[in-house]
Write an enzyme that holds these catalytic residues in place. Structure first.
Site, PDB file in Angstrom:
ATOM      1  N   ASP A 246       0.833  -1.197   0.000  1.00  0.00           N
ATOM      2  CA  ASP A 246       0.000   0.000   0.000  1.00  0.00           C
ATOM      3  C   ASP A 246       0.876   1.259   0.000  1.00  0.00           C
ATOM      4  O   ASP A 246       1.887   1.336   0.705  1.00  0.00           O
ATOM      5  CB  ASP A 246      -0.886  -0.017   1.251  1.00  0.00           C
ATOM      6  CG  ASP A 246      -1.863   1.126   1.303  1.00  0.00           C
ATOM      7  OD1 ASP A 246      -2.732   1.193   0.424  1.00  0.00           O
ATOM      8  OD2 ASP A 246      -1.762   1.946   2.238  1.00  0.00           O
TER       9      ASP A 246
ATOM     10  N   GLU B 130      14.852 -15.168   0.074  1.00  0.00           N
ATOM     11  CA  GLU B 130      15.233 -16.215   1.025  1.00  0.00           C
ATOM     12  C   GLU B 130      14.262 -17.395   0.982  1.00  0.00           C
ATOM     13  O   GLU B 130      14.568 -18.469   1.519  1.00  0.00           O
ATOM     14  CB  GLU B 130      15.249 -15.648   2.451  1.00  0.00           C
ATOM     15  CG  GLU B 130      16.248 -14.520   2.677  1.00  0.00           C
ATOM     16  CD  GLU B 130      16.008 -13.833   4.018  1.00  0.00           C
ATOM     17  OE1 GLU B 130      15.163 -14.331   4.802  1.00  0.00           O
ATOM     18  OE2 GLU B 130      16.637 -12.797   4.278  1.00  0.00           O
TER      19      GLU B 130
END
Length: 559
Positions: A222, A273
């Site tokens: 956002d 990751e």
């Protein structure tokens, strides 16, 4: 937590350029308005879980879930008090886990909304800041500043809130005296974080990992262009007709600062990751497509909403221009183009495309708005626009309810409105309630099947009875049937991973291109045009005498 299909997809490394998010159709769920399982008038996570089969039948690839985290709900969940829990309005973390497992079991990925520009004023950090002294580490997490004037009685600068009114609020210090001011680009209950503070960076890395560890497939970010503010916080006043989120303004000191890109390089590393091509999608309202494309360079985010396309008028030349620009600018940085026509912040395109008066983004439309849309023209254009959009290469976003052809709800009583924009502008701007009205699932049920009690946090209009999902599912000519066909054919023909080639020889009011063996013709003019040779795959409206009527788009299979 994942299905066999998704496990297999995640187990095999995806070759660069073939990641799922490059061609996915992603369905936005606005939780409070999707489906209500407990009858309190507010949609919830179990309600979503109960309807995932319907989304699988529709043919979408992923869901973007608008905010469901702990919040006082001053701005419908975009004021977050706890980023690592579910608001009781929507359920529990166990409900979230069950929903995610069911989505994955149906081959649907899940992207969650993350709000990093600001928190709720009920967040523990902001409460600590209010209790602490000026210059303290607690206040350094937000943008507290001394006021101007002899006694600090004036705000630090002249910035205005996106929702109207000043972007600064003065606090009362613990000793009862008037004190510093804090910045809130949105409502006063939404204080902005200070993203020059390493502690803020560390906290959001923790939040990202919390949800990634639960198995989410990515994040919609956002106000992704708003985290950094220009050093010194200089005065700035946008033009009166500028869009509230900055898409029409140049040089805004609180939008699109260069330093913000370092944040997303950091986040990119966190997502890397994890296995499974996790995705970051930016809500970045910038003046040009080229500037938005800066958010999706190879080491930053993976997608950015194409607001230039969303805000383009129903005009053939302008649509061709924005498609050309989008493909050029996104592809120049190795990113997919994204396409979108509606979301929870804009007038639904079944109404917006038939407006006859200007309506800046965020203003909304209501009973006294000028240039209100003709619903017949609006729906015809919306179907044509969607049929065009879903043939474009790249990723597409669908906002809940547009597959039913829902229009903007205009006649909401003043006393029922809830958008902060309505209140902060003294009822001058209607805001976004009209696109957030709860969905109709069953035409002859209480609350049109949104729940079993008839309660609804925003009032639903009578026309929802004929636009309900069960009604449209039985009608081969319905908008739901159109969307289902479009999504089936889009996937089967690989249009999301295809290549666009323009077709010449048509009138200037026609948009015509090929994607693989599909020729797409959209007639935005006032007269019918001839259909190309080949078999019709799908049309957004009835065809007549081998011609394509106005405001209609067709897909034709060609050799």
């Amino acid at each position: 937590m994942t299905s066999t299909a998704l496990d297999a997809a995640h187990a095999l490394p995806t070759s660069p350029g073939a990641e799922w998010w490059r061609s996915a159709v992603i369905y936005q769920i606005y939780p409070r308005s999707f489906a209500d399982s407990n009858g309190d008038g507010m949609g919830d996570l179990p309600g979503i879980t109960a309807h995932l089969a319907d989304l699988a039948d529709l043919g979408i690839d992923a869901v973007w879930l608008s905010p469901f985290m702990t919040s006082p709900q001053k701005d419908a969940g975009y004021d977050v008090a706890d980023y690592c829990d579910v608001d009781p309005l929507f359920g529990t973390l166990a409900d979230f886990d069950a929903m995610l497992a069911e989505a994955h079991a149906r081959g649907i990925r899940l992207i969650v909304d993350l709000v990093p520009n600001h928190s709720s004023d009920q967040h523990v950090w902001f409460q600590q800041a209010l209790a602490a002294a000026p210059g303290s580490p607690e206040r350094a997490r937000y943008l507290f500043r001394d006021g101007r004037g002899e006694h600090g009685e004036l705000p630090p600068n002249n910035w205005q809130s996106v929702f109207g009114g000043p972007a600064w609020t003065r606090v009362t210090e613990p000793d009862g005296t008037p004190g510093q001011w804090y910045l809130h680009l949105f409502d006063s209950s939404q204080p902005d974080f200070d993203w020059t503070n390493p502690e803020v960076h560390a906290e959001f890395r923790r939040i990202l990992r919390f949800w990634l560890d639960r198995g989410v497939d990515g994040f919609r970010v956002d106000v992704a262009h708003g985290l950094m503010k220009k050093e010194g916080l200089p005065d700035f006043m946008p033009a009166e007709d500028a869009g509230s989120m900055g898409g029409d303004s140049v040089g805004v000191p609180y939008w699109g600062q260069p330093e913000v890109h370092d944040v997303y390089r950091e986040w990119h590393g966190v997502l890397a990751e994890y296995d499974g091509d996790r995705a970051l999608c930016a809500e970045a309202w910038m003046p040009t497509v080229a500037e938005i494309a800066m958010w999706v360079r190879s080491d930053e985010m993976h997608q950015a909403f194409n607001f230039g396309y969303l805000m383009t008028e129903w005009d053939a030349a302008k649509l061709r221009d924005v498609i050309v620009e989008s493909l050029r600018e996104y592809h120049a940085v190795g990113a997919p183009s994204t396409w979108v026509l509606s979301n929870h912040d804009v007038i639904r395109h079944a109404s917006r495309l038939a407006l006859t008066a200007d309506s800046p983004q965020g203003d909304g439309i209501g009973p006294n708005s000028p240039g209100k849309p003709d619903p017949v023209i609006g729906l015809r254009r919306a179907r044509g626009a969607t049929t065009l959009m879903l043939a474009l290469p790249g990723s597409a976003y669908v906002y809940q309810g547009e597959e039913l052809g829902l229009p903007e709800v205009i006649e909401i009583p003043d006393e029922a409105r809830q958008d902060p924009t309505w209140f902060r502008t003294n009822h001058e701007r209607y805001g976004r309630d009209g696109c957030r009205v709860p969905l109709p699932w069953v035409g002859d049920a209480p609350a049109y099947g949104f729940n079993t009690t008839g309660a609804s946090w925003l009032p639903q209009p009578p026309e929802w009875a004929r636009l309900a999902r069960d009604v449209e599912a039985e009608d081969a000519a319905s908008t739901l049937s159109l969307y289902t066909t479009l999504l089936t054919e889009r996937r089967a023909r690989g249009l999301g991973t295809g290549t666009l080639k323009w077709v010449e020889g048509y009138d200037a009011e026609v948009v015509a291109f090929r994607n693989g063996n599909v020729t797409v013709i959209a007639n935005l003019g006032s007269e019918p045009v001839a259909l190309p040779a080949g078999s019709v795959i799908v049309a957004s409206g009835p065809l007549a005498d081998a011609s394509l009527p106005t405001d209609t788009t067709v897909w034709v299979q060609t050799d």
